[in-house]
Design a protein around this motif. Structure first.
Motif, PDB file in Angstrom:
ATOM      1  N   GLY A  16     -21.536  48.687 -34.262  1.00  0.00           N
ATOM      2  CA  GLY A  16     -20.172  48.578 -34.741  1.00  0.00           C
ATOM      3  C   GLY A  16     -19.133  49.073 -33.762  1.00  0.00           C
ATOM      4  N   ALA A  17     -19.462  49.053 -32.491  1.00  0.00           N
ATOM      5  CA  ALA A  17     -18.526  49.548 -31.480  1.00  0.00           C
ATOM      6  C   ALA A  17     -18.431  48.552 -30.332  1.00  0.00           C
ATOM      7  CB  ALA A  17     -18.983  50.903 -30.947  1.00  0.00           C
ATOM      8  N   THR A  18     -17.229  48.429 -29.797  1.00  0.00           N
ATOM      9  CA  THR A  18     -17.018  47.584 -28.631  1.00  0.00           C
ATOM     10  C   THR A  18     -17.295  48.396 -27.375  1.00  0.00           C
ATOM     11  OG1 THR A  18     -15.316  46.310 -29.789  1.00  0.00           O
ATOM     12  CG2 THR A  18     -15.364  46.149 -27.375  1.00  0.00           C
ATOM     13  N   VAL A  19     -18.183  47.903 -26.532  1.00  0.00           N
ATOM     14  CA  VAL A  19     -18.574  48.614 -25.324  1.00  0.00           C
ATOM     15  C   VAL A  19     -17.675  48.173 -24.173  1.00  0.00           C
ATOM     16  CG1 VAL A  19     -20.458  49.045 -23.708  1.00  0.00           C
ATOM     17  CG2 VAL A  19     -20.939  48.729 -26.138  1.00  0.00           C
ATOM     18  N   GLY A  20     -17.177  49.130 -23.405  1.00  0.00           N
ATOM     19  CA  GLY A  20     -16.349  48.813 -22.244  1.00  0.00           C
ATOM     20  C   GLY A  20     -17.158  48.117 -21.168  1.00  0.00           C
ATOM     21  N   ILE A  21     -16.463  47.415 -20.293  1.00  0.00           N
ATOM     22  CA  ILE A  21     -17.136  46.633 -19.265  1.00  0.00           C
ATOM     23  C   ILE A  21     -17.966  47.510 -18.334  1.00  0.00           C
ATOM     24  CG2 ILE A  21     -15.116  46.692 -17.753  1.00  0.00           C
ATOM     25  CD1 ILE A  21     -17.672  43.807 -18.113  1.00  0.00           C
ATOM     26  N   VAL A  22     -17.468  48.700 -17.998  1.00  0.00           N
ATOM     27  CA  VAL A  22     -18.216  49.593 -17.108  1.00  0.00           C
ATOM     28  C   VAL A  22     -19.502  50.054 -17.776  1.00  0.00           C
ATOM     29  CG1 VAL A  22     -18.192  51.807 -15.895  1.00  0.00           C
ATOM     30  CG2 VAL A  22     -16.159  50.346 -15.867  1.00  0.00           C
ATOM     31  N   ASP A  23     -19.408  50.467 -19.029  1.00  0.00           N
ATOM     32  CA  ASP A  23     -20.605  50.895 -19.758  1.00  0.00           C
ATOM     33  C   ASP A  23     -21.592  49.747 -19.911  1.00  0.00           C
ATOM     34  OD1 ASP A  23     -19.674  53.484 -20.053  1.00  0.00           O
ATOM     35  OD2 ASP A  23     -18.743  53.089 -21.997  1.00  0.00           O
ATOM     36  N   LEU A  24     -21.072  48.556 -20.175  1.00  0.00           N
ATOM     37  CA  LEU A  24     -21.938  47.391 -20.328  1.00  0.00           C
ATOM     38  C   LEU A  24     -22.687  47.095 -19.028  1.00  0.00           C
ATOM     39  CD1 LEU A  24     -22.818  45.094 -22.232  1.00  0.00           C
ATOM     40  CD2 LEU A  24     -20.935  43.728 -21.298  1.00  0.00           C
ATOM     41  N   LEU A  25     -21.979  47.168 -17.905  1.00  0.00           N
ATOM     42  CA  LEU A  25     -22.617  46.919 -16.612  1.00  0.00           C
ATOM     43  C   LEU A  25     -23.652  47.995 -16.282  1.00  0.00           C
ATOM     44  CD1 LEU A  25     -19.560  45.744 -14.459  1.00  0.00           C
ATOM     45  CD2 LEU A  25     -21.361  44.336 -15.472  1.00  0.00           C
ATOM     46  N   MET A  26     -23.373  49.234 -16.676  1.00  0.00           N
ATOM     47  CA  MET A  26     -24.326  50.313 -16.427  1.00  0.00           C
ATOM     48  C   MET A  26     -25.588  50.158 -17.279  1.00  0.00           C
ATOM     49  SD  MET A  26     -23.316  52.167 -13.988  1.00  0.00           S
ATOM     50  CE  MET A  26     -24.583  53.414 -14.181  1.00  0.00           C
ATOM     51  N   MET A  27     -25.443  49.523 -18.421  1.00  0.00           N
ATOM     52  CA  MET A  27     -26.591  49.319 -19.295  1.00  0.00           C
ATOM     53  C   MET A  27     -27.370  48.054 -18.944  1.00  0.00           C
ATOM     54  SD  MET A  27     -24.908  50.284 -22.994  1.00  0.00           S
ATOM     55  CE  MET A  27     -26.406  50.003 -23.892  1.00  0.00           C
ATOM     56  N   GLY A  28     -26.656  46.999 -18.520  1.00  0.00           N
ATOM     57  CA  GLY A  28     -27.302  45.700 -18.397  1.00  0.00           C
ATOM     58  C   GLY A  28     -27.367  45.090 -17.021  1.00  0.00           C
ATOM     59  N   LEU A  29     -26.763  45.749 -15.995  1.00  0.00           N
ATOM     60  CA  LEU A  29     -26.764  45.146 -14.660  1.00  0.00           C
ATOM     61  C   LEU A  29     -27.098  46.133 -13.548  1.00  0.00           C
ATOM     62  CD1 LEU A  29     -26.190  42.899 -12.582  1.00  0.00           C
ATOM     63  CD2 LEU A  29     -23.763  43.485 -12.749  1.00  0.00           C
TER      64      LEU A  29
END
Length: 201
Positions: free
Chosen positions: A163-176
């Motif tokens: 239920g939370a929108t993940v910031g682009i930096v956090d998303l990249l740290m998790m998935g790239l």
């Protein structure tokens, strides 16, 4: 074996694969799907992300190299469909529709797209089968065609489950970002396979 015999054998094998009948090509696609499933079991979990490091991307990229756009793509469709239906051969011996709808579902979609792209370039442009050009092609397939749907799927999964929108930096740290070094190794490995195994004319 001298160099001329090597070139001749390489070309003959490639042409035999390309000219094989439909049943044989479907069987080769199934075998490549199995190879992808085996490589998916080489896994390194990361504590800060639900996306693990696996070796299956190497198999995905090689499927396009060896089988071309149609049957390379089919191999990954088979990998996804059979994994969803009844074979637990996704990363960590998982399977089922929950995996497709989970944190790594977007990457599975990217596998199908990337295998088609690599196969299309391999089939159409013989001069692209050398190491440098193919490393570029495979790099685009890996970092654009796999990661874009992968990251979008991860972001959607996080939004729906947490239920939370993940910031682009956090998303990249998790998935790239954690996967870049390993992906470079796999890209160079697949490009080396192209250089050694595929004819250049």
């Amino acid at each position: 074996m001298n160099i001329e015999n090597y070139y001749s054998t390489r070309k003959n094998v490639f042409e035999r694969v390309q000219d094989a009948n439909t049943a044989t090509k479907v069987l080769m696609s199934l075998m490549m799907a199995c190879f992808t499933g085996i490589m998916a079991q080489i896994i390194i979990p990361l504590p800060w992300t639900p996306v693990p490091v696996t070796a299956q991307t190497f198999a995905v990229l090689c499927s396009g190299l060896f089988l071309g756009k149609k049957y390379g793509c089919l191999s990954q469709v088979l990998y996804v469909v059979l994994g969803v239906a009844f074979i637990p051969w996704f990363g960590g011996m998982t399977g089922g529709v929950e995996t497709l709808l989970g944190s790594t579902g977007g990457f599975l979609v990217g596998f199908v797209i990337a295998s088609y792209f690599v196969g299309a370039i391999t089939e159409k442009y013989a001069h692209a089968r050398n190491f440098t050009r193919m490393a570029t092609v495979i790099g685009v397939a890996n970092f654009a065609l796999i990661y874009i749907p992968g990251l979008l799927g991860l972001a959607l999964w996080l939004s729906l489950t947490q239920g939370a929108t993940v910031g682009i930096v956090d998303l990249l740290m998790m998935g790239l970002v954690p996967f870049i070094a390993g992906d470079i190794v796999k890209i160079l490995g697949a490009a080396s396979v192209s250089k050694v195994c595929l004819p250049k004319d």
